[in-house]
Design a protein around this motif. Structure first.
Motif, short mmCIF file in Angstrom:
data_model
loop_
_atom_site.label_atom_id
_atom_site.label_comp_id
_atom_site.label_asym_id
_atom_site.label_seq_id
_atom_site.Cartn_x
_atom_site.Cartn_y
_atom_site.Cartn_z
N GLY A 7 0.82 -1.20 0.00
CA GLY A 7 0.00 0.00 0.00
C GLY A 7 0.85 1.25 0.00
N PRO A 8 0.25 2.39 -0.28
CA PRO A 8 0.98 3.66 -0.32
C PRO A 8 1.30 4.19 1.07
CG PRO A 8 -1.34 4.05 -0.69
CD PRO A 8 -1.18 2.56 -0.64
N ALA A 9 2.06 5.28 1.10
CA ALA A 9 2.46 5.91 2.36
C ALA A 9 1.24 6.37 3.16
CB ALA A 9 3.36 7.11 2.06
N LYS A 125 -2.47 -12.00 0.71
CA LYS A 125 -1.99 -10.71 0.23
C LYS A 125 -3.05 -9.64 0.48
CE LYS A 125 0.37 -12.97 -3.65
NZ LYS A 125 0.46 -13.04 -5.13
N LEU A 126 -2.62 -8.54 1.07
CA LEU A 126 -3.52 -7.41 1.31
C LEU A 126 -2.94 -6.19 0.62
CD1 LEU A 126 -4.24 -7.69 5.16
CD2 LEU A 126 -5.51 -8.74 3.27
N PHE A 127 -3.81 -5.36 0.08
CA PHE A 127 -3.40 -4.05 -0.42
C PHE A 127 -4.20 -3.02 0.35
CE2 PHE A 127 -3.14 -0.32 -3.09
CZ PHE A 127 -1.83 -0.37 -3.56
N ILE A 128 -3.50 -2.25 1.17
CA ILE A 128 -4.13 -1.27 2.05
C ILE A 128 -4.13 0.09 1.36
CG2 ILE A 128 -4.19 -0.33 4.37
CD1 ILE A 128 -4.25 -3.41 4.22
N THR A 131 -7.67 7.46 0.89
CA THR A 131 -7.62 8.60 -0.03
C THR A 131 -6.38 9.44 0.26
OG1 THR A 131 -8.82 10.13 1.42
CG2 THR A 131 -10.15 8.69 -0.01
N PRO A 132 -5.84 10.12 -0.75
CA PRO A 132 -4.67 10.97 -0.52
C PRO A 132 -4.90 12.02 0.57
CG PRO A 132 -4.98 10.63 -2.86
CD PRO A 132 -6.19 10.04 -2.18
N THR A 133 -6.10 12.59 0.62
CA THR A 133 -6.40 13.60 1.63
C THR A 133 -6.36 13.04 3.03
OG1 THR A 133 -7.79 14.85 0.06
CG2 THR A 133 -8.11 15.27 2.42
N LEU A 182 -8.36 -6.09 -1.13
CA LEU A 182 -8.25 -4.65 -0.95
C LEU A 182 -8.91 -4.22 0.36
CD1 LEU A 182 -9.11 -3.38 -4.54
CD2 LEU A 182 -6.87 -3.95 -3.58
N LEU A 183 -8.23 -3.36 1.10
CA LEU A 183 -8.77 -2.86 2.36
C LEU A 183 -8.59 -1.35 2.40
CD1 LEU A 183 -9.91 -3.08 5.19
CD2 LEU A 183 -7.64 -3.79 6.00
N ASP A 184 -9.71 -0.63 2.34
CA ASP A 184 -9.70 0.83 2.39
C ASP A 184 -9.86 1.27 3.84
OD1 ASP A 184 -10.19 3.58 2.19
OD2 ASP A 184 -11.22 3.37 0.27
#
Length: 218
Positions: A7-9, A125-128, A131-133, A182-184
């Motif tokens: 996942g992103p930062a 496998k997880l992708f966390i 939103t950028p904000t 996917l986990l938001d």
């Protein structure tokens, strides 16, 4: 059992990965620290993170550096995002990460290419994401607590720039593995995000559970 968390930062992947490691009794590696160690070594030498040759030379760091708190600063993080786009740097750190993943009993690794490159055969496998904000607000709060004066707009710009570099790099771009869950976390509390992650891992890894004497992570 190998668990890949990407996942992103500021998405929450590190917090979730550490909680998963505690819950399932597995060792954990924040692979981003490896790139931060390269960046920190380079910065201390007065080098340029944009220089591929200098970044590769900085890959020969000792494990003790991974415990240096300076690695977790925003300054080193920005430099790490730059050095991570160099293919030879990623190649130099590849075996180190794979060896950690393949140790007896398994492991939890978090980063940006764990499920796609480092451990493509991971049990779960997880992708966390968030939103950028929301991610900028989280990082801005962390920086304020650390006494670092920076505007929210600047943090958001940095987040978006880092996302762009991570997604556009030719070597191992950041993206969810085809079989990743996917986990938001945008509107989830930490506890809720962790419990959801545990459920997703158990579903993906054949309902493996934590040891009987180990309570679920909180």
């Amino acid at each position: 059992m190998i668990i890949a968390v990407d996942g992103p930062a500021a998405s929450g992947k590190g917090t979730i990965a550490r909680a998963l490691a505690r819950h399932f009794g597995l060792p954990h590696l924040d692979t981003g620290l490896l790139y931060r160690a390269v960046a920190a070594t380079l910065l201390r030498q007065g080098g340029d993170p944009a220089s591929e040759a200098e970044a590769v030379a900085a890959c020969a760091f000792g494990d003790a550096l991974l415990g240096d708190e300076w690695l977790r600063t925003d300054e080193v993080g920005k430099a790490a995002s730059v050095v991570s786009v160099h293919p030879p740097v990623r190649a130099a750190l590849l075996e180190r990460q794979r060896n950690f993943a393949q140790q007896p009993g398994g492991a939890v690794l978090d980063g940006r290419d764990i499920g796609t490159v480092i451990a493509p055969d991971a049990d779960a496998k997880l992708f966390i994401k968030a939103t950028p904000t929301i991610r900028a607000q989280r990082r801005h709060l962390e920086l304020r607590k650390a006494g670092i004066p920076v505007s929210l707009d600047r943090v958001l710009a940095d987040i978006r720039a880092r996302d762009d570099r991570d997604a556009r790099r030719t070597e191992a771009p950041m993206k969810p593995a085809d079989d990743a869950a996917l986990l938001d976390t945008s509107f989830l509390s930490i506890d809720a995000a962790v419990q959801r992650a545990i459920a997703l891992v158990e579903a993906r890894a054949g309902n493996r559970t934590a040891p009987a004497d180990q309570p679920p992570a909180k």
